[in-house]
Write an enzyme that holds these catalytic residues in place. Structure first.
Site, mmCIF file in Angstrom:
data_model
loop_
_atom_site.group_PDB
_atom_site.id
_atom_site.type_symbol
_atom_site.label_atom_id
_atom_site.label_comp_id
_atom_site.label_asym_id
_atom_site.label_seq_id
_atom_site.Cartn_x
_atom_site.Cartn_y
_atom_site.Cartn_z
ATOM 1 N N ASP A 9 3.142 -25.422 -19.868
ATOM 2 C CA ASP A 9 1.844 -25.947 -19.434
ATOM 3 C C ASP A 9 1.691 -25.952 -17.915
ATOM 4 O O ASP A 9 0.842 -26.650 -17.372
ATOM 5 C CB ASP A 9 1.601 -27.353 -20.015
ATOM 6 C CG ASP A 9 2.701 -28.315 -19.604
ATOM 7 O OD1 ASP A 9 3.705 -27.856 -19.005
ATOM 8 O OD2 ASP A 9 2.568 -29.520 -19.891
ATOM 9 N N HIS A 43 5.752 -0.871 -4.974
ATOM 10 C CA HIS A 43 5.298 -2.259 -5.147
ATOM 11 C C HIS A 43 6.490 -3.208 -5.258
ATOM 12 O O HIS A 43 6.469 -4.163 -6.037
ATOM 13 C CB HIS A 43 4.372 -2.385 -6.364
ATOM 14 C CG HIS A 43 3.060 -1.701 -6.154
ATOM 15 N ND1 HIS A 43 2.304 -1.187 -7.178
ATOM 16 C CD2 HIS A 43 2.371 -1.414 -5.020
ATOM 17 C CE1 HIS A 43 1.212 -0.630 -6.684
ATOM 18 N NE2 HIS A 43 1.228 -0.753 -5.379
ATOM 19 N N ASP A 53 4.373 -5.546 3.568
ATOM 20 C CA ASP A 53 3.004 -5.330 3.086
ATOM 21 C C ASP A 53 2.486 -6.692 2.650
ATOM 22 O O ASP A 53 2.894 -7.199 1.596
ATOM 23 C CB ASP A 53 3.024 -4.323 1.919
ATOM 24 C CG ASP A 53 1.622 -3.954 1.443
ATOM 25 O OD1 ASP A 53 0.662 -4.664 1.778
ATOM 26 O OD2 ASP A 53 1.505 -2.940 0.720
ATOM 27 N N ASP A 106 -5.316 -6.565 3.744
ATOM 28 C CA ASP A 106 -4.198 -5.796 3.174
ATOM 29 C C ASP A 106 -3.575 -4.990 4.315
ATOM 30 O O ASP A 106 -4.149 -3.993 4.749
ATOM 31 C CB ASP A 106 -4.769 -4.880 2.073
ATOM 32 C CG ASP A 106 -3.700 -4.106 1.348
ATOM 33 O OD1 ASP A 106 -2.497 -4.364 1.572
ATOM 34 O OD2 ASP A 106 -4.059 -3.215 0.546
ATOM 35 N N HIS A 150 0.962 8.421 -3.132
ATOM 36 C CA HIS A 150 -0.227 7.620 -3.427
ATOM 37 C C HIS A 150 -1.403 8.093 -2.572
ATOM 38 O O HIS A 150 -1.232 8.905 -1.671
ATOM 39 C CB HIS A 150 0.047 6.129 -3.220
ATOM 40 C CG HIS A 150 0.558 5.759 -1.850
ATOM 41 N ND1 HIS A 150 -0.262 5.675 -0.744
ATOM 42 C CD2 HIS A 150 1.799 5.450 -1.397
ATOM 43 C CE1 HIS A 150 0.449 5.314 0.308
ATOM 44 N NE2 HIS A 150 1.708 5.189 -0.056
ATOM 45 N N HIS A 189 -8.079 2.562 -0.308
ATOM 46 C CA HIS A 189 -8.873 1.989 -1.389
ATOM 47 C C HIS A 189 -9.907 1.058 -0.774
ATOM 48 O O HIS A 189 -9.748 0.604 0.364
ATOM 49 C CB HIS A 189 -7.970 1.222 -2.372
ATOM 50 C CG HIS A 189 -7.029 0.259 -1.703
ATOM 51 N ND1 HIS A 189 -7.396 -1.010 -1.328
ATOM 52 C CD2 HIS A 189 -5.735 0.387 -1.293
ATOM 53 C CE1 HIS A 189 -6.374 -1.621 -0.744
ATOM 54 N NE2 HIS A 189 -5.351 -0.784 -0.697
ATOM 55 N N HIS A 211 -7.948 -4.226 -4.301
ATOM 56 C CA HIS A 211 -8.448 -2.899 -4.707
ATOM 57 C C HIS A 211 -9.866 -3.176 -5.202
ATOM 58 O O HIS A 211 -10.076 -3.500 -6.363
ATOM 59 C CB HIS A 211 -7.569 -2.272 -5.778
ATOM 60 C CG HIS A 211 -6.171 -2.014 -5.273
ATOM 61 N ND1 HIS A 211 -5.120 -1.689 -6.097
ATOM 62 C CD2 HIS A 211 -5.655 -2.018 -4.015
ATOM 63 C CE1 HIS A 211 -4.019 -1.517 -5.372
ATOM 64 N NE2 HIS A 211 -4.320 -1.719 -4.110
ATOM 65 N N GLU A 223 -3.782 3.710 4.425
ATOM 66 C CA GLU A 223 -2.356 3.406 4.295
ATOM 67 C C GLU A 223 -1.478 4.582 3.876
ATOM 68 O O GLU A 223 -0.918 4.576 2.791
ATOM 69 C CB GLU A 223 -2.174 2.265 3.293
ATOM 70 C CG GLU A 223 -2.835 2.464 1.935
ATOM 71 C CD GLU A 223 -2.394 1.389 0.930
ATOM 72 O OE1 GLU A 223 -1.230 0.983 0.976
ATOM 73 O OE2 GLU A 223 -3.222 0.998 0.099
ATOM 74 N N TYR A 239 8.125 8.249 1.747
ATOM 75 C CA TYR A 239 9.215 7.559 1.061
ATOM 76 C C TYR A 239 10.228 8.601 0.603
ATOM 77 O O TYR A 239 9.907 9.447 -0.237
ATOM 78 C CB TYR A 239 8.670 6.787 -0.153
ATOM 79 C CG TYR A 239 7.392 6.035 0.168
ATOM 80 C CD1 TYR A 239 7.415 4.745 0.676
ATOM 81 C CD2 TYR A 239 6.131 6.661 0.012
ATOM 82 C CE1 TYR A 239 6.241 4.077 0.995
ATOM 83 C CE2 TYR A 239 4.957 5.999 0.337
ATOM 84 C CZ TYR A 239 5.015 4.711 0.830
ATOM 85 O OH TYR A 239 3.854 4.067 1.154
ATOM 86 N N ARG A 284 5.386 2.812 5.587
ATOM 87 C CA ARG A 284 3.935 2.810 5.347
ATOM 88 C C ARG A 284 3.295 2.023 6.474
ATOM 89 O O ARG A 284 3.872 1.046 6.967
ATOM 90 C CB ARG A 284 3.605 2.175 3.982
ATOM 91 C CG ARG A 284 2.115 2.095 3.685
ATOM 92 C CD ARG A 284 1.789 1.816 2.207
ATOM 93 N NE ARG A 284 2.209 0.507 1.746
ATOM 94 C CZ ARG A 284 3.245 0.289 0.962
ATOM 95 N NH1 ARG A 284 3.987 1.302 0.535
ATOM 96 N NH2 ARG A 284 3.566 -0.940 0.590
ATOM 97 N N GLU A 335 -0.539 0.341 7.281
ATOM 98 C CA GLU A 335 -1.809 0.072 6.572
ATOM 99 C C GLU A 335 -2.687 -0.860 7.390
ATOM 100 O O GLU A 335 -2.231 -1.908 7.859
ATOM 101 C CB GLU A 335 -1.498 -0.577 5.214
ATOM 102 C CG GLU A 335 -2.729 -1.024 4.450
ATOM 103 C CD GLU A 335 -2.416 -1.448 3.027
ATOM 104 O OE1 GLU A 335 -1.345 -2.032 2.788
ATOM 105 O OE2 GLU A 335 -3.278 -1.191 2.151
HETATM 106 N N1 GLY Z 1 -0.824 -4.142 -1.196
HETATM 107 C C1 GLY Z 1 -1.342 -3.307 -2.192
HETATM 108 C C2 GLY Z 1 -1.793 -2.016 -1.608
HETATM 109 O O1 GLY Z 1 -1.362 -1.674 -0.553
HETATM 110 O O2 GLY Z 1 -2.643 -1.358 -2.130
HETATM 111 MN MN MN Z 2 -3.484 -1.262 0.167
HETATM 112 MN MN MN Z 3 -0.891 -3.160 1.048
#
Ligand code: GLY
Ligand code: MN
Ligand code: MN
Length: 422
Positions: A23, A225, A242, A253, A332, A336, A343, A366, A370, A388, A390
């Site tokens: 709960d 992720h 991130d 972000d 990727h 976005h 997103h 971003e 990798y 990365r 971003e």
């Molecule tokens: N933090 C999620 C992304 O970079 O899209």
């Molecule tokens: Mn992002």
């Molecule tokens: Mn991000």
């Protein structure tokens, strides 16, 4: 409401309170569409918009004030508070919805809803339709059921001045959290301690994280992720952070990748400069009239040419672009939409064509590289490096506006910043 038309109705539910285990609840977060249309912050509420209805166009069903419950769970807004504090025309107790809502929908031709998102809401919707159908004399059930996303996503894509103000604040708070975290990100520190510092900084300012932060040192940065955040930072590692803040439901972000001991090694620097150059190239494309593919394409071109020049990809860049060989290390998209959701809502393609950017849109840019630890096709020095960068970027009439520009991205500036952290 004008877009829905005078003979339509819009009905949507607040996000339910979700349980983490047994709960114990998760912190409550309102549904983004519900917040966008009402600003009402409580669960157990349903909003009905009825364009042209003379008595009341915006009707809310919500929890009533309840002295006993409020002693346990805190203050409720109640029906009166919903009208006085949130600009709704009328409000009823949520417990009366089955008796009242079908009548409000009677005679409306079109009903805009989200279907298939929340099984409980879907079931209620069918109940309301049946009640309307079974009403004495036979109620007129809406003939068309329309996707609410079709109406709202397009609106949410273009940010108002008020929304941009919130996004600016969300970005600023994330920048401050990143800066606080960099002070800790030194050899011997654990990733979770850096995560704790990110959260401390955001909560101290009244914000919450807009998603669970990734703090990925060394080869962990190759997991896109990664969120375990349990590894010790070692001398010579990079750490990818991130982390975004959410301010009044609006998300930022931001990602930076920094050397734990303050200095990039040669191979780290080579890949870092590539990502940084790719990000600048992509951001420079964020102008009205350019499309999504040109933003992604700019980053892909820089990264592919660089990976070929460094020998990580075989052959010439044209062939590597053509065969999409770069996807082995940059898998990727470059960005976005960003807004109420990290997103965010909005189509990326229209009639099969990449979306053309217009002033008022907000996106994350971003790119990354990798190189898996186990990749024996590349020189050992590059293996296990994940990078990365971003930023939050607004499309304005005069070009890109980077809301997170206070955090440096250029390698020398990053090293200078780290040299000053004590
Ligand atoms: N933090 C999620 C992304 O970079 O899209
Ligand atoms: Mn992002
Ligand atoms: Mn991000």
């Amino acid at each position: 409401m004008r877009m829905a038309g005078g003979n339509a109705a819009i009905v949507l539910a607040a996000a339910p309170q979700r349980l983490r285990n047994a709960d114990a609840p998760w912190p409550y977060r309102q549904d983004s569409d519900f917040h966008y249309l009402s600003g009402f912050p409580e669960p157990e509420a349903v909003l009905a918009l009825l364009p042209g209805r003379p008595q009341a166009e915006c009707v809310l069903f919500c929890r009533e004030r309840d002295q006993l419950d409020e002693r346990w769970h805190g203050k409720r807004i109640g029906t009166e508070g919903a009208v006085t504090g949130f600009g709704l025309n009328d409000a009823f107790p949520i417990d009366d919805i089955d008796d009242i809502l079908p009548g409000l929908l009677e005679g409306r031709e079109r009903l805009y809803c989200h279907f298939g998102r929340e099984p409980e809401f879907d079931a209620h919707l069918l109940t309301w339709m049946r009640r309307l159908h079974d009403a004495r004399g036979g109620g007129v059930v809406p003939r068309e059921l329309m996707s609410l996303g079709y109406l709202l996503d397009e609106l949410r894509l273009f940010k108002s001045r008020g929304e941009l103000k919130l996004l600016r604040r969300a970005s600023q708070l994330a920048v401050e959290a990143h800066r606080a975290a960099y002070t800790m990100a030194q050899p011997g520190c654990y990733e979770y301690a850096i995560e704790a510092e990110l959260l401390r900084s955001m909560r101290a300012a009244g914000a919450v994280p807009s998603y669970p932060p990734t703090v990925a040192s060394g080869k962990n940065a190759c997991i896109l992720h990664y969120a375990d955040n349990h590894t010790r930072l070692e001398c010579g590692d990079l750490v990818l952070i991130d982390a975004g803040a959410e301010w009044h439901c609006y998300a930022s972000d931001i990602t930076r990748t920094i050397p734990v001991d303050g200095h990039f090694t040669g191979p780290q620097r080579e890949l870092y400069d590539l990502v940084q150059t790719a990000q600048s190239a992509a951001i420079s494309m964020v102008c009205p009239g350019n499309d999504w593919d040109s933003v992604h394409g700019a980053a892909v071109r820089v990264i592919t040419e660089g990976l070929c020049a460094l020998g990580l990809l075989p052959g010439d860049p044209c062939a590597a672009l053509e065969s999409e060989a770069y996807k082995r290390y940059f898998m990727h998209k470059t960005g976005h939409w960003l807004g109420l959701d990290v997103h965010d809502a909005g189509d990326y393609r229209v009639d099969g064509q990449p979306r053309v950017l217009e002033a008022g849109m907000v996106l994350a840019v971003e790119p990354g590289i990798y190189v898996p630890q186990g990749d024996t096709t590349v020189a050992e020095a590059y293996r296990g490096i994940g990078i990365r960068i971003e930023d939050v970027v607004v499309v304005t009439a005069s070009g890109p506006e980077v809301l997170s520009a206070d955090l440096p991205t250029v390698a020398e500036e990053v090293e200078d910043m780290l040299a000053g952290r004590g």
